[in-house]
Scaffold this motif. Structure first.
Motif, mmCIF file in Angstrom:
data_model
loop_
_atom_site.group_PDB
_atom_site.id
_atom_site.type_symbol
_atom_site.label_atom_id
_atom_site.label_comp_id
_atom_site.label_asym_id
_atom_site.label_seq_id
_atom_site.Cartn_x
_atom_site.Cartn_y
_atom_site.Cartn_z
ATOM 1 N N LEU A 158 0.823 -1.210 0.000
ATOM 2 C CA LEU A 158 0.000 0.000 0.000
ATOM 3 C C LEU A 158 0.860 1.264 0.000
ATOM 4 C CD1 LEU A 158 -3.017 0.782 0.146
ATOM 5 C CD2 LEU A 158 -2.763 0.903 2.616
ATOM 6 N N GLU A 161 1.543 2.187 -3.340
ATOM 7 C CA GLU A 161 0.372 2.682 -4.059
ATOM 8 C C GLU A 161 0.031 4.119 -3.677
ATOM 9 O OE1 GLU A 161 -2.886 -0.107 -4.012
ATOM 10 O OE2 GLU A 161 -1.491 -1.774 -4.130
ATOM 11 N N PHE A 162 0.555 4.586 -2.547
ATOM 12 C CA PHE A 162 0.343 5.992 -2.175
ATOM 13 C C PHE A 162 1.133 6.938 -3.081
ATOM 14 C CE2 PHE A 162 -0.367 4.649 2.524
ATOM 15 C CZ PHE A 162 -1.691 4.351 2.244
ATOM 16 N N PRO A 190 2.062 4.005 8.954
ATOM 17 C CA PRO A 190 2.103 5.267 8.211
ATOM 18 C C PRO A 190 3.058 6.285 8.820
ATOM 19 C CG PRO A 190 0.019 5.039 9.382
ATOM 20 C CD PRO A 190 0.752 3.737 9.548
ATOM 21 N N LYS B 49 -2.241 8.081 6.206
ATOM 22 C CA LYS B 49 -1.812 8.181 4.802
ATOM 23 C C LYS B 49 -2.993 7.746 3.941
ATOM 24 C CE LYS B 49 2.826 8.849 4.927
ATOM 25 N NZ LYS B 49 2.912 9.230 6.318
ATOM 26 N N LEU B 50 -3.190 8.422 2.810
ATOM 27 C CA LEU B 50 -4.322 8.106 1.942
ATOM 28 C C LEU B 50 -3.853 7.949 0.501
ATOM 29 C CD1 LEU B 50 -6.779 10.745 3.461
ATOM 30 C CD2 LEU B 50 -6.839 8.274 3.854
ATOM 31 N N SER B 51 -4.490 7.040 -0.218
ATOM 32 C CA SER B 51 -4.153 6.864 -1.637
ATOM 33 C C SER B 51 -4.513 8.126 -2.410
ATOM 34 C CB SER B 51 -4.931 5.680 -2.216
ATOM 35 O OG SER B 51 -4.452 4.478 -1.677
ATOM 36 N N GLY B 64 -6.102 3.585 2.535
ATOM 37 C CA GLY B 64 -5.206 4.388 3.348
ATOM 38 C C GLY B 64 -4.705 3.574 4.514
#
Lengths: 420, 154
Positions: A158, A161-162, A190, B49-51, B64
Motif C-alpha cells: 500500500l 500505491e500511495f 504510516p 496516509k491516503l491513496s 489508506g
C-alpha cells in the motif's frame, strides 16, 4: 556447500526444550563476575531500577534456578525443581530487555550478551510456555497473516500505491535483479512509510532493476526469533527464500530495516546472494560519484541502530553519506557507534510494554538535543518511529529523518543533474 | 442517532460492521470516515496516509493506513470506486479524526462503481443501534476498549 533447498531440510533452530543453552553460554553464565559493568550500559535498568533486567541480574537469577533445580536435597526428596515465583521474577527481567546489545561492549569477560538473552527467552517462551502479554497475538499474526501487525498481507505494498509516480509494472514484476525486502514496520506503519517511498525512488533513479514481493513478502522472522519463538520463524524464512530468491531470481536483496537485514544475514540459508542495507547502497552511489548533494544549511547527526551497528558492524557507510551530504555540519552523537543508545523499540518490548519504550527513547532524544543537530538521521524504521514520537512529545524542534529520505531530499544524481 | 455509552453514530450514515468506517451518500459521491466508536477503540490518531486521487480501490481493500495508540494498519474501503477527493486537512492534522469524526475528520470521497450492491451489507438506519450496542459489549469483553472512566472519547 549446501544449496538453499538442501539447507531447508535441516531445522534452522535447535529445540530449546532439549538443550536451552549452548556449552559456550553455560560457560558465559559461569564466567559472569557480577562486576556490574553491564548495568552502566543498560537503559532498561536505568528506567526500571531492577537489576533483573540487566544481563548480570538475568544471569544471577538463572544461576540460582540451576542451583535449586540440581541441589542434592531436592533430588533426595524428589521435589520438583524450582518455584514458579522464582521463574516469574527471572522471566520479568528477561522480557524487559530491549536486546540492544550495548552491554556486550561493556562486558569485561566478553559474554555474548545478546545471544545469551535470546537463548533465555527461547527457554522461557518455547520450553516453559512463559510468553509476555500479547506476544502470542503477534506470533499468531505472523503465522496467519504473514506480518507482525496481523493485517491483510495483500495490503503490504500500500505504501507504494500511495505514490503518484509509481511505475505501472512495479507491483506485477515476476523477476528482478534486485529484490527490495521492505519489512513489516515500513510497509504498514504510516508513521514511517516515507522511508520505503524514498528508498524506492532512489533505487529507481539509480536505474536499478528492482522488484517487490508485495503480498508475498512475509515477516522476516525477527520478532519471532527475538521473542523466543525461533522455531515458528522457520516457515516464514523458508517462504521468503522460496519467493524472493528461487522464484524471483534476485541476486541482491536490499533492506531499509536493519532487523530484517540482520535476520537475513544471520539466519537465512543463502548462497551467492548479496545483501545490502540502504545506507550501504547509498554510500556506494556516493563513492562511485553518481550521487552528490546540494549543501543544506542544517546540522545533522546520526543515530546508529542497534541491529545495524552493534549487530552487523555497519558504522562507516552512513557516515560516508552524511559527511558527503553535510560536511562539517555533521556532528557525532554522544555516545555513538558501538556505544550508541537504544531507541527503546527493540527486542519486541513495544508489544508488551510501550511505556518502557518511551522512557528508554527519552535518553536518546536528550542526547540528540544536546548534540545541537537540527536533524537526526537514522537507518531504521523502528528507530525513526520511536524517536519522532519522543521528539514530538518533548516539543523538540529536531527532526528525525531516515538516511534514504535525507539522500533523496538533498541528493542530485550526476547523470540527471541538469534536470533539476 | 444511535447511542451506546458515550458513542454517537448518526443512523443516516452507512457503516462497515467490522472496520467502523462510515459512508455518506452525497450525490454522485460517497464520503467516508471513521466512526466515533472506531476512533475511540483505536486511540489518539498520530498518522494517516491516503491513496491519491484517481486511484481505483475495491470494496474491502485499503485506501489508506492509520497509526493510532492502539491500531496500526489499513483503512478499508466500504465501497468500490475511484478516489475523487482526499482530505488534505486530516493528512496534515490526523487528530481531527479524534475530535470531529463526521465532518472535518472525513478521509476520502469515492466515485462508486457498484453502489447499490456495495451498500447492501453496510449497517444503516434502525440496524445501527443494536449493532453498536453489541460492538461495545464485545470490545469491552475482549479488553479492546479502555474502561469508561479511562476513556477520553467524544
Amino acid at each position: 556447500m549446501a544449496t538453499v533447498t538442501e539447507a531447508q531440510s535441516q531445522p534452522l533452530f535447535a529445540d530449546p526444550r532439549e538443550r536451552p543453552f549452548t556449552a559456550r553460554q553455560l560457560l558465559e553464565m559461569d564466567a559472569c563476575t557480577r562486576c556490574g559493568e553491564c548495568l552502566r550500559a543498560c537503559d532498561s535498568f536505568r528506567v526500571k531500577g531492577d537489576e533483573g533486567v540487566s544481563l548480570m541480574g538475568m544471569i544471577r537469577r538463572r544461576r540460582r534456578l540451576f542451583r535449586e533445580d540440581g541441589s542434592l536435597l531436592r533430588k533426595l526428596f524428589r521435589r520438583d525443581g524450582t518455584s514458579d515465583e522464582a521463574w516469574s521474577r527471572y522471566w520479568e527481567g528477561v522480557f524487559d530487555c530491549t536486546l540492544c546489545g550495548r552491554c556486550e561492549v561493556y562486558c569485561p569477560v566478553g559474554i555474548k550478551t545478546r545471544s545469551l538473552a535470546i537463548a533465555m527467552r527461547q527457554e522461557l517462551a518455547t520450553a516453559r510456555c512463559m510468553l509476555p502479554p500479547n506476544l502470542d497475538r503477534a506470533r499468531d499474526a505472523v503465522v496467519e497473516e504473514g506480518n507482525i501487525f496481523g493485517y491483510p498481507n495483500q495490503e503490504r505494498a500500500l505504501w507504494a500505491e500511495f505514490l503518484d509516480d509509481l511505475p505501472a509494472d512495479l507491483l506485477n514484476k515476476e523477476r528482478a535483479d534486485v529484490l527490495y525486502f521492505v519489512g513489516c514496520v515500513s510497509s504498514f506503519s504510516p508513521a514511517v512509510q516515507e522511508i520505503p517511498q524514498a528508498f524506492l525512488r532512489l533505487l529507481l533513479k539509480a536505474g536499478v532493476d528492482v522488484g517487490l514481493l508485495a503480498g508475498e513478502e512475509w515477516c522476516c522472522g525477527f520478532p519471532l526469533i527475538v521473542g523466543g519463538l525461533a522455531k515458528e520463524a522457520e516457515r516464514v524464512i523458508r517462504h521468503n527464500v522460496e519467493e524472493g530468491i528461487q522464484r524471483f531470481g534476485a541476486k541482491t536483496v536490499v533492506f531499509n530495516c536493519p532487523s530484517c537485514y540482520y535476520t537475513w544475514r544471520r539466519y537465512y540459508p543463502l548462497e551467492g546472494v548479496r545483501l545490502m542495507h540502504s545506507a550501504e547502497f547509498i554510500a556506494e552511489l556516493v563513492r562511485s560519484g553518481r550521487l552528490k548533494f546540494r549543501a543544506p544549511e542544517t546540522v545533522f547527526t546520526y543515530h546508529d541502530p542497534c541491529d545495524l551497528g552493534r549487530g552487523l558492524g555497519v558504522y562507516d557507510p552512513p557516515r560516508q553519506v552524511l559527511r558527503a551530504l553535510a560536511g562539517d555540519a555533521f556532528v557525532e552523537l554522544t555516545p555513538s557507534r558501538e556505544r550508541s543508545l537504544c531507541c527503546g523499540g527493540g527486542g519486541d518490548v513495544e508489544i508488551w510494554d510501550p511505556e518502557l519504550v518511551g522512557e528508554v527513547n527519552n535518553m536518546l532524544t536528550s542526547a540528540v538535543e544536546k548534540s545541537g543537530a537540527q536533524v537526526v538521521v537514522q537507518g531504521c524504521p523502528q528507530c525513526k518511529r520511536t524517536t519522532q514520537r519522543g521528539l514530538s512529545a518533548k516539543g523538540s524542534g529536531v527532526r528525525s529523518m531516515d538516511i534514504a529520505e535525507a539522500a533523496l531530499t538533498y541528493g542530485i544524481f550526476t547523470d540527471d543533474a541538469g534536470d533539476d | 442517532m444511535a447511542q451506546a455509552k458515550e458513542f454517537h453514530l448518526p443512523d443516516d450514515l452507512y457503516y462497515d460492521r467490522k472496520e467502523h468506517i462510515w459512508a455518506r451518500l452525497e450525490g454522485e459521491g460517497v464520503r467516508t470516515g471513521l466512526d466515533a466508536f472506531g476512533v475511540c477503540a483505536a486511540g489518539t490518531v498520530a498518522y494517516v496516509k491516503l491513496s491519491p486521487v484517481g486511484r481505483q480501490v475495491q470494496k474491502g481493500r485499503a485506501f489508506g493506513s492509520m497509526e493510532a495508540g492502539k491500531y496500526v494498519g489499513p483503512l478499508k474501503a466500504p465501497v468500490s470506486g475511484t478516489i475523487a477527493a482526499v482530505n488534505r486537512e486530516v493528512l496534515a492534522n490526523p487528530g481531527l479524526l479524534n475530535v470531529d469524526h463526521y465532518e472535518r475528520g472525513w478521509l476520502v470521497v469515492f466515485t462508486p462503481r457498484n453502489l447499490a450492491q456495495d451498500i447492501a451489507d453496510l449497517v444503516h438506519g434502525p440496524d445501527v443501534q443494536p449493532w453498536l450496542e453489541a460492538e461495545v459489549v464485545e470490545y469491552e469483553q475482549k479488553g479492546m476498549l479502555k474502561k469508561k472512566e479511562e476513556r477520553q472519547c467524544k
